[in-house]
Every structure is written in C-alpha cells, then in structure tokens.
Design an enzyme around this catalytic site. Structure first.
Site, mmCIF file in Angstrom:
data_model
loop_
_atom_site.group_PDB
_atom_site.id
_atom_site.type_symbol
_atom_site.label_atom_id
_atom_site.label_comp_id
_atom_site.label_asym_id
_atom_site.label_seq_id
_atom_site.Cartn_x
_atom_site.Cartn_y
_atom_site.Cartn_z
ATOM 1 N N GLN A 26 8.009 -4.155 -4.641
ATOM 2 C CA GLN A 26 7.089 -4.035 -5.772
ATOM 3 C C GLN A 26 7.519 -2.912 -6.706
ATOM 4 O O GLN A 26 7.744 -1.782 -6.266
ATOM 5 C CB GLN A 26 5.652 -3.766 -5.317
ATOM 6 C CG GLN A 26 4.706 -3.840 -6.512
ATOM 7 C CD GLN A 26 3.280 -3.446 -6.203
ATOM 8 O OE1 GLN A 26 3.002 -2.303 -5.861
ATOM 9 N NE2 GLN A 26 2.358 -4.382 -6.339
ATOM 10 N N ASN A 53 -7.074 -11.646 -2.789
ATOM 11 C CA ASN A 53 -7.029 -10.316 -2.181
ATOM 12 C C ASN A 53 -8.336 -9.569 -2.476
ATOM 13 O O ASN A 53 -8.902 -9.721 -3.542
ATOM 14 C CB ASN A 53 -5.817 -9.547 -2.754
ATOM 15 C CG ASN A 53 -5.840 -8.065 -2.421
ATOM 16 O OD1 ASN A 53 -5.911 -7.213 -3.303
ATOM 17 N ND2 ASN A 53 -5.787 -7.738 -1.142
ATOM 18 N N GLY A 54 -8.766 -8.801 -1.491
ATOM 19 C CA GLY A 54 -9.947 -7.954 -1.665
ATOM 20 C C GLY A 54 -10.941 -8.139 -0.544
ATOM 21 O O GLY A 54 -11.449 -9.237 -0.331
ATOM 22 N N ASP A 55 -11.170 -7.069 0.226
ATOM 23 C CA ASP A 55 -12.201 -7.067 1.277
ATOM 24 C C ASP A 55 -11.975 -8.099 2.367
ATOM 25 O O ASP A 55 -12.944 -8.697 2.853
ATOM 26 C CB ASP A 55 -13.595 -7.288 0.667
ATOM 27 C CG ASP A 55 -14.052 -6.096 -0.153
ATOM 28 O OD1 ASP A 55 -13.520 -5.000 0.070
ATOM 29 O OD2 ASP A 55 -14.936 -6.280 -1.000
ATOM 30 N N LYS A 111 0.912 -8.881 -9.434
ATOM 31 C CA LYS A 111 -0.343 -8.566 -8.730
ATOM 32 C C LYS A 111 -1.304 -7.932 -9.726
ATOM 33 O O LYS A 111 -0.996 -6.889 -10.308
ATOM 34 C CB LYS A 111 -0.054 -7.622 -7.563
ATOM 35 C CG LYS A 111 -1.273 -7.316 -6.706
ATOM 36 C CD LYS A 111 -0.828 -6.790 -5.344
ATOM 37 C CE LYS A 111 -1.984 -6.355 -4.477
ATOM 38 N NZ LYS A 111 -2.534 -5.047 -4.867
ATOM 39 N N ARG A 130 -6.548 -3.056 3.328
ATOM 40 C CA ARG A 130 -7.210 -2.069 4.205
ATOM 41 C C ARG A 130 -7.584 -2.649 5.566
ATOM 42 O O ARG A 130 -7.667 -1.915 6.546
ATOM 43 C CB ARG A 130 -8.439 -1.491 3.484
ATOM 44 C CG ARG A 130 -8.052 -0.579 2.318
ATOM 45 C CD ARG A 130 -9.264 -0.231 1.481
ATOM 46 N NE ARG A 130 -9.856 -1.432 0.909
ATOM 47 C CZ ARG A 130 -11.047 -1.473 0.327
ATOM 48 N NH1 ARG A 130 -11.766 -0.385 0.245
ATOM 49 N NH2 ARG A 130 -11.512 -2.605 -0.180
ATOM 50 N N CYS A 133 -2.650 -1.210 -10.052
ATOM 51 C CA CYS A 133 -2.909 0.154 -9.561
ATOM 52 C C CYS A 133 -3.909 0.861 -10.489
ATOM 53 O O CYS A 133 -3.703 0.929 -11.695
ATOM 54 C CB CYS A 133 -1.608 0.957 -9.471
ATOM 55 S SG CYS A 133 -1.898 2.629 -8.876
ATOM 56 N N MET A 176 0.859 -1.193 0.000
ATOM 57 C CA MET A 176 0.000 0.000 0.000
ATOM 58 C C MET A 176 0.892 1.237 0.000
ATOM 59 O O MET A 176 1.612 1.490 0.974
ATOM 60 C CB MET A 176 -0.929 0.019 1.225
ATOM 61 C CG MET A 176 -2.123 -0.897 1.101
ATOM 62 S SD MET A 176 -3.221 -0.803 2.535
ATOM 63 C CE MET A 176 -2.402 -1.894 3.694
HETATM 64 C C1 FMN Z 1 -3.864 3.330 0.429
HETATM 65 C C2 FMN Z 1 -3.680 2.192 -0.527
HETATM 66 C C3 FMN Z 1 -2.510 2.088 -1.250
HETATM 67 C C4 FMN Z 1 -2.314 1.031 -2.140
HETATM 68 N N1 FMN Z 1 -1.120 0.925 -2.800
HETATM 69 C C5 FMN Z 1 -0.871 -0.174 -3.570
HETATM 70 C C6 FMN Z 1 0.423 -0.386 -4.128
HETATM 71 O O1 FMN Z 1 1.375 0.398 -3.929
HETATM 72 N N2 FMN Z 1 0.593 -1.495 -4.887
HETATM 73 C C7 FMN Z 1 -0.428 -2.386 -5.127
HETATM 74 O O2 FMN Z 1 -0.216 -3.389 -5.817
HETATM 75 N N3 FMN Z 1 -1.642 -2.220 -4.576
HETATM 76 C C8 FMN Z 1 -1.874 -1.154 -3.793
HETATM 77 N N4 FMN Z 1 -3.095 -1.020 -3.191
HETATM 78 C C9 FMN Z 1 -4.121 -2.061 -3.371
HETATM 79 C C10 FMN Z 1 -4.061 -3.089 -2.247
HETATM 80 O O3 FMN Z 1 -2.828 -3.772 -2.223
HETATM 81 C C11 FMN Z 1 -5.200 -4.123 -2.404
HETATM 82 O O4 FMN Z 1 -5.053 -4.805 -3.615
HETATM 83 C C12 FMN Z 1 -6.588 -3.481 -2.385
HETATM 84 O O5 FMN Z 1 -6.688 -2.494 -1.380
HETATM 85 C C13 FMN Z 1 -7.672 -4.541 -2.158
HETATM 86 O O6 FMN Z 1 -7.513 -5.166 -0.916
HETATM 87 P P1 FMN Z 1 -8.436 -4.764 0.367
HETATM 88 O O7 FMN Z 1 -9.875 -4.812 -0.119
HETATM 89 O O8 FMN Z 1 -8.103 -5.798 1.389
HETATM 90 O O9 FMN Z 1 -8.083 -3.374 0.741
HETATM 91 C C14 FMN Z 1 -3.328 0.058 -2.329
HETATM 92 C C15 FMN Z 1 -4.517 0.167 -1.597
HETATM 93 C C16 FMN Z 1 -4.701 1.199 -0.696
HETATM 94 C C17 FMN Z 1 -5.988 1.269 0.083
#
Ligand code: FMN
Length: 339
Positions: free
Chosen positions: A80, A219-221, A158, A244, A119, A20
């Site tokens: 990454q 991954n997701g939620d 990813k 998150r 992203c 993140m």
């Molecule tokens: C603040 C923030 C920054 C993120 N930065 C990246 C990142 O640098 N690289 C990446 O592959 N995903 C990034 N993501 C996506 C997360 O790795 C993840 O795939 C996405 O939030 C879904 O997972 P979740 O529903 O558990 O949050 C980011 C997400 C958030 C909320």
C-alpha cells in the site's frame, strides 16, 4: 460468495487482512495467512519517502524500503502506498514492481499496488494524502491513471464513505476510480471525520457494490464471523477486509473460513493462544532483533491477553518487558487459566 479475482489471482472467499500501520508487518501478515487470511496488505508506505530514500547515501539505512519487503509466507501480499503526487506515486509503484531499488530484499513480487485514500490522521490529510484525496476526486483519478500507466500490477484503492457527513461521496468516487483503471476497491463504511466510531455503515458499501463492476471489499467493524455474515448479506460485497478484529486474534480468520464453508471452528484454548502469541513475538524478534522486536511485540502481547482471566497484571508486566524470556515467563503464567 463468488471467488474474487485480482489480476491473475483468484481468492476463494476474498478474506483479507487490512493494512494497519505499525501492526501488519511481515510477521503478522504471515501469521494471519497461516490462520486463513487469503490476502494481506503491507503497512502504508510513503511514496515520496521511498523515492527520496533512493537518492540518499548508499550507507544510509533504507527504512522505507524495508517496509516493502515481502516473504513467501505472507504472499499473496499487496503493497500500500500513500501520497498525493501522481508522479511520485507512479515512480514508487515502478520501484516496487521492478524490485531492484536500494534496500530491496529478495522475495516474491507483490500482487497489487493499493492506494491509501482512507487514512484519517491529521499529519497525513494535511498533506492532501490519505482520506483527503476523497475531497479531490480529479487528483485521485490522476493518481490511479498514472500508476496504471507505469506498472502492469493490478491497482487497488481503499476509500472511506467520504470526508464528512456533508460529503458522503463514496459511490461517485468509486465510479471515478473504476473509470480511471482501478481493479478493486475496498470501502470502509465511515467518513474521515468519524475516524473509528460510531459504527461503520454497511449501506454505503452496498451502494458502491451496486454502482461498480470491479470487486468491492467491505471493511469496518468485522470482529466476529457473524459480523462477516451480516456484511455479506447486507451489502453483497465480494470479499471482506479485517482490521482491528485480528489484533491478538488471528484465529478470527479460521472462524470466518469455517463459517463460510458451513463448518464449526473449535475455539482455541488459552494454552494455544499463548503459544501463538509467543511464536508471533519470536518471529518479530528474529526479523527486527531483540530490542526493537520486543518493543514492537509488547502491544500485540497485550492484545492476545485481552479477555483472559488474570490478564490485567500480565499485561502491565508485558508492557514493560525488555526481553523475550520476560514475555515468555509472564504469558506462560496464563496457561493454566481459562477465559
Ligand atoms: C492501528 C491501525 C492502523 C491502520 N493503518 C492503516 C493503513 O496503514 N492503511 C490503511 O488503508 N488503513 C489503515 N487502517 C484502517 C484499517 O485498515 C481499517 O480500514 C479500519 O480499521 C476499519 O476496519 P475495522 O473496523 O475492522 O478496524 C488502520 C487502522 C488501525 C486500527
């Protein structure tokens, strides 16, 4: 759940902290490791910026290189990269594997190079980077193959479900990444157009899992241990990546580990939560100095306060805090309260 293998590394549960940007710096990665994350990933790092920075003046600050620094407390940690040019991506991966670039800090080698193909941010996709690569599977293949050719570290990818509802191509795309040499694939069950809502789709993760032989990370939620139980049952994925759900809540990793091992994790008290939040802020300040450390710690502190009684007013104060002492004074007032 069978162990997950990435190169020489074996993860018992495949429980990972997701990358993140602006969040998963060294301090947060180390904290999540301490609470049970088995694997961490850096914030995304621009391959081009890392390469160009090397050509800058010796005295110029190496800000991009600093993002690639890893400490022992966060290991195993992957770096990454994002970018769309196979040559720059391979060059950046080589610098990282070699570890002898300008601005590099002493520390262990990363365990893998992860490629960001998920992203959704406009600034990134307008350069053909991040999730825009899902519209260009040939180019994405070239990137994986170019990095595989130049480094011996495992290469992971990813991705998202696809670009939009009309191109949910994760299955075909994942097969191509596997054929190009990817060692592991993480799937976020949303399209680029969905950004972070509505709900992530576990079905597409199950479809990818059924289509490839390399490990698939769901991954997701994933906000609770129960969410993890569901995704494992519904998709058969090899491991999970938490994003998150870990904000202000590194304890989630302990809860998930307990669930996977058939144990109960005792809930943490408000006082424990406050102590962990303060230790987190202190670690950030140690690494970045008080001005930047406090500025970057504010949002984390607000996340730790979420759901605590009397937190709204503390949160407002924390968002304006200038020193660690101010943060400490504000958070300590929560200690006598309950959730
Ligand atoms: C603040 C923030 C920054 C993120 N930065 C990246 C990142 O640098 N690289 C990446 O592959 N995903 C990034 N993501 C996506 C997360 O790795 C993840 O795939 C996405 O939030 C879904 O997972 P979740 O529903 O558990 O949050 C980011 C997400 C958030 C909320």
């Amino acid at each position: 759940m069978a162990p997950v293998r990435i190169g020489d590394l074996t993860l018992r549960h495949g429980l990972m902290l997701a990358p993140m940007a602006g969040v998963t710096d060294a301090s947060f990665r180390a904290l999540c490791r301490r609470f049970g994350a088995e694997y961490t990933v850096s914030e995304m790092i621009s391959a081009k910026a890392l390469c160009y920075e090397q050509k800058g003046r010796e005295s110029a600050p190496a800000r991009t290189a600093a993002l690639a620094a890893i400490g022992h407390a966060e290991w195993p940690c992957a770096i990454q990269l994002f970018g769309s040019d196979p040559e720059f991506m391979a060059q950046a991966a080589t610098l990282i594997e070699g570890g002898s670039y300008r601005g590099a800090l002493p520390g262990p080698m990363p365990v893998a190079i992860d490629i960001n193909m998920g992203c959704p941010v406009q600034k990134v996709v307008s350069n053909g980077e991040g999730s825009a690569l899902m519209k260009e599977p040939l180019l994405a293949e070239k990137i994986v193959a170019a990095i595989k050719k130049t480094v011996s570290l495992p290469v992971t990818v990813k991705i998202r479900a696809g670009w939009d509802e009309n191109s949910r191509n994760a299955v075909e795309f994942a097969k191509r990444m596997e054929a190009a040499g990817a060692d592991l694939i993480t799937v976020h069950g949303r399209t680029r157009q969905q950004f972070y809502a509505p709900k992530s789709d576990n079905k597409i993760i199950a479809d990818v899992k059924a289509a490839v032989k390399i490990p698939v990370i769901g991954n997701g939620d994933l906000f609770t241990a129960e969410d993890v139980r569901h995704i494992l049952e519904e998709t058969g994925c090899d491991g999970v990546m938490i994003a998150r759900g870990a904000l202000g809540n590194p304890f989630l990793f302990t809860e998930i580990t307990a669930m996977l091992e058939g144990r109960n994790a005792p809930p943490q008290t408000v006082a424990e939560r406050v102590d962990v939040a303060l230790a987190h802020a202190r670690a950030m300040i140690e690494k970045k100095g008080e001005r930047i450390g406090v500025a970057e710690a504010r949002k984390h502190m607000a996340w730790y306060c979420k759901g605590l009684r009397g937190a709204a007013c503390v949160r407002d104060g924390v968002m304006r805090a200038e020193t660690f002492e101010e943060i400490k004074r504000l958070l300590t007032t929560l200690k006598g309260t309950s959730e």
